[in-house]
Design a protein around this motif. Structure first.
Motif, mmCIF file in Angstrom:
data_model
loop_
_atom_site.group_PDB
_atom_site.id
_atom_site.type_symbol
_atom_site.label_atom_id
_atom_site.label_comp_id
_atom_site.label_asym_id
_atom_site.label_seq_id
_atom_site.Cartn_x
_atom_site.Cartn_y
_atom_site.Cartn_z
ATOM 1 N N SER A 51 -3.994 -3.691 2.456
ATOM 2 C CA SER A 51 -4.162 -2.330 1.953
ATOM 3 C C SER A 51 -5.308 -1.571 2.612
ATOM 4 C CB SER A 51 -4.377 -2.358 0.434
ATOM 5 O OG SER A 51 -5.545 -3.098 0.112
ATOM 6 N N SER A 52 -6.177 -2.278 3.342
ATOM 7 C CA SER A 52 -7.328 -1.616 3.961
ATOM 8 C C SER A 52 -7.896 -2.487 5.071
ATOM 9 C CB SER A 52 -8.420 -1.339 2.909
ATOM 10 O OG SER A 52 -8.896 -2.555 2.368
ATOM 11 N N GLY A 53 -8.873 -1.945 5.788
ATOM 12 C CA GLY A 53 -9.630 -2.717 6.768
ATOM 13 C C GLY A 53 -8.787 -3.374 7.842
ATOM 14 N N LYS A 86 -4.879 -3.480 7.172
ATOM 15 C CA LYS A 86 -4.232 -2.187 7.388
ATOM 16 C C LYS A 86 -4.064 -1.902 8.871
ATOM 17 C CE LYS A 86 -5.053 2.783 6.660
ATOM 18 N NZ LYS A 86 -5.962 3.780 6.007
ATOM 19 N N SER A 87 -5.131 -2.053 9.642
ATOM 20 C CA SER A 87 -5.079 -1.802 11.079
ATOM 21 C C SER A 87 -4.107 -2.747 11.769
ATOM 22 C CB SER A 87 -6.486 -1.956 11.679
ATOM 23 O OG SER A 87 -6.467 -1.746 13.074
ATOM 24 N N GLU A 132 -1.822 1.750 -2.446
ATOM 25 C CA GLU A 132 -2.445 1.718 -1.126
ATOM 26 C C GLU A 132 -1.531 1.051 -0.099
ATOM 27 O OE1 GLU A 132 -5.326 3.313 -0.352
ATOM 28 O OE2 GLU A 132 -5.055 4.038 -2.401
ATOM 29 N N VAL A 147 -0.043 2.510 3.562
ATOM 30 C CA VAL A 147 -0.043 1.795 4.841
ATOM 31 C C VAL A 147 1.374 1.728 5.400
ATOM 32 C CG1 VAL A 147 -0.540 -0.400 5.996
ATOM 33 C CG2 VAL A 147 -2.071 0.438 4.196
ATOM 34 N N THR A 194 -15.715 -2.269 8.460
ATOM 35 C CA THR A 194 -14.766 -2.065 7.371
ATOM 36 C C THR A 194 -15.561 -1.922 6.072
ATOM 37 O OG1 THR A 194 -14.531 -4.410 6.791
ATOM 38 C CG2 THR A 194 -13.127 -3.570 8.581
ATOM 39 N N ASN A 195 -14.865 -1.900 4.956
ATOM 40 C CA ASN A 195 -15.530 -1.792 3.660
ATOM 41 C C ASN A 195 -15.889 -3.149 3.067
ATOM 42 O OD1 ASN A 195 -15.630 1.036 3.419
ATOM 43 N ND2 ASN A 195 -13.505 1.106 2.721
ATOM 44 N N ASN A 235 -17.501 -3.783 -0.758
ATOM 45 C CA ASN A 235 -16.745 -4.488 -1.793
ATOM 46 C C ASN A 235 -17.297 -5.870 -2.120
ATOM 47 O OD1 ASN A 235 -14.882 -2.365 -2.059
ATOM 48 N ND2 ASN A 235 -13.670 -3.120 -0.334
#
Length: 263
Positions: free
Chosen positions: A14-16, A19-20, A41, A45, A188-189, A193
């Motif tokens: 979903s992220s970072g 996702k990429s 999320e 994507v 990334t986040n 987190n």
């Protein structure tokens, strides 16, 4: 190994990095199964991928290990088989050992280690039946040596190496492959987190992560390692040399990390 048209299941999508990676792999016309906790999320994507019709959204929580057998069945049924499982989901931690609640250590082991083991074991009979399969495990350089304020995270990542090295040995005869991806600092986040001593989120970015590799640059290197079916790939800036120092001398890497500004 060619990635074109492969069926690839990605956790933490979903992220970072996840996702990429999903967006990059969609350019190879891969059929993708995207998993994480947040369905909304994952749907975003999916729409960013080259062909959303070739993307299946499958929400899961790695902490719910008892659910993995049924989730794996659904993942397999999405496109009829799975070629690669990318174990990317997980959480990090930032807190001194002396202040960190044992509940935080337990959470990191449940999600980063046991969650990854559970989903991988659920899929293993499918790989064995097919006499083919590839686990890509997103570990960390912290799975090879340790650093300040990441004790629970380092412990979970070190454990993954022990488990998947054994899996690779046991299932070499079944043509099941394992590639460890060991990131250094990637922008990334993950730091935002990360869990702190009481289990709350750190909720801010640290300098080393902010100045880390761009996530898309990292993913290009990651894909190269997957295609080459490497056993382990260390991807980062200066920090990746810690792996070599650890091989040469544990005392050397101790001094290297102490003198660095890793916080």
């Amino acid at each position: 190994m060619k990635l074109n048209n492969k069926i690839i299941w990605i956790t933490g999508a979903s992220s970072g990095i996840g996702k990429s990676l999903a967006i990059a792999l969609s350019k190879y016309d891969c059929k993708l199964i995207l998993s994480a906790r947040r369905t909304s999320e994952l749907e975003k994507v999916k729409e960013l991928c080259n062909n959303p019709d070739l993307v299946y959204v499958l929400p899961l929580d790695l902490a719910e290990t008892d659910a993995m057998q049924e989730i794996a069945k659904e993942a397999i049924s999405a496109f009829g088989t799975i070629d690669i499982l990318v174990n990317n989901g997980g959480i990090s931690q930032r807190s001194p050992i002396i202040e960190t609640s044992i509940a935080v250590d337990r959470k990191l082991m449940e999600v980063d280690y046991l969650g990854t083991v559970a989903i991988s074991k659920a899929l293993l009979p499918h790989f064995v039946a097919n006499q083919s399969g590839h686990y890509v495990v997103v570990s960390s350089l912290m799975g090879k040596f340790s650093s300040h304020y990441r004790s629970a995270y380092c412990g979970a990542k070190h454990a993954l190496h022990g488990f998947f090295d054994a899996l690779r040995l046991e299932h070499d005869k079944d043509h099941v492959k394992v590639t460890f991806i060991c990131p250094g600092f990637v922008n990334t986040n993950v730091a935002r987190n990360a869990l702190t001593a009481d289990g709350s989120k750190q909720d801010y970015q640290d300098e080393m992560t902010e100045n880390g590799l761009d996530v898309d640059v990292f993913v290009k290197k990651m894909i190269t390692a997957i295609r080459k079916e490497k056993y382990e790939a260390y991807i980062g800036n200066f920090e990746r040399f810690g792996v070599l120092l650890k091989r040469l001398s544990p005392r050397l890497v101790h001094k290297f990390v102490l003198r660095s500004k890793v916080r």
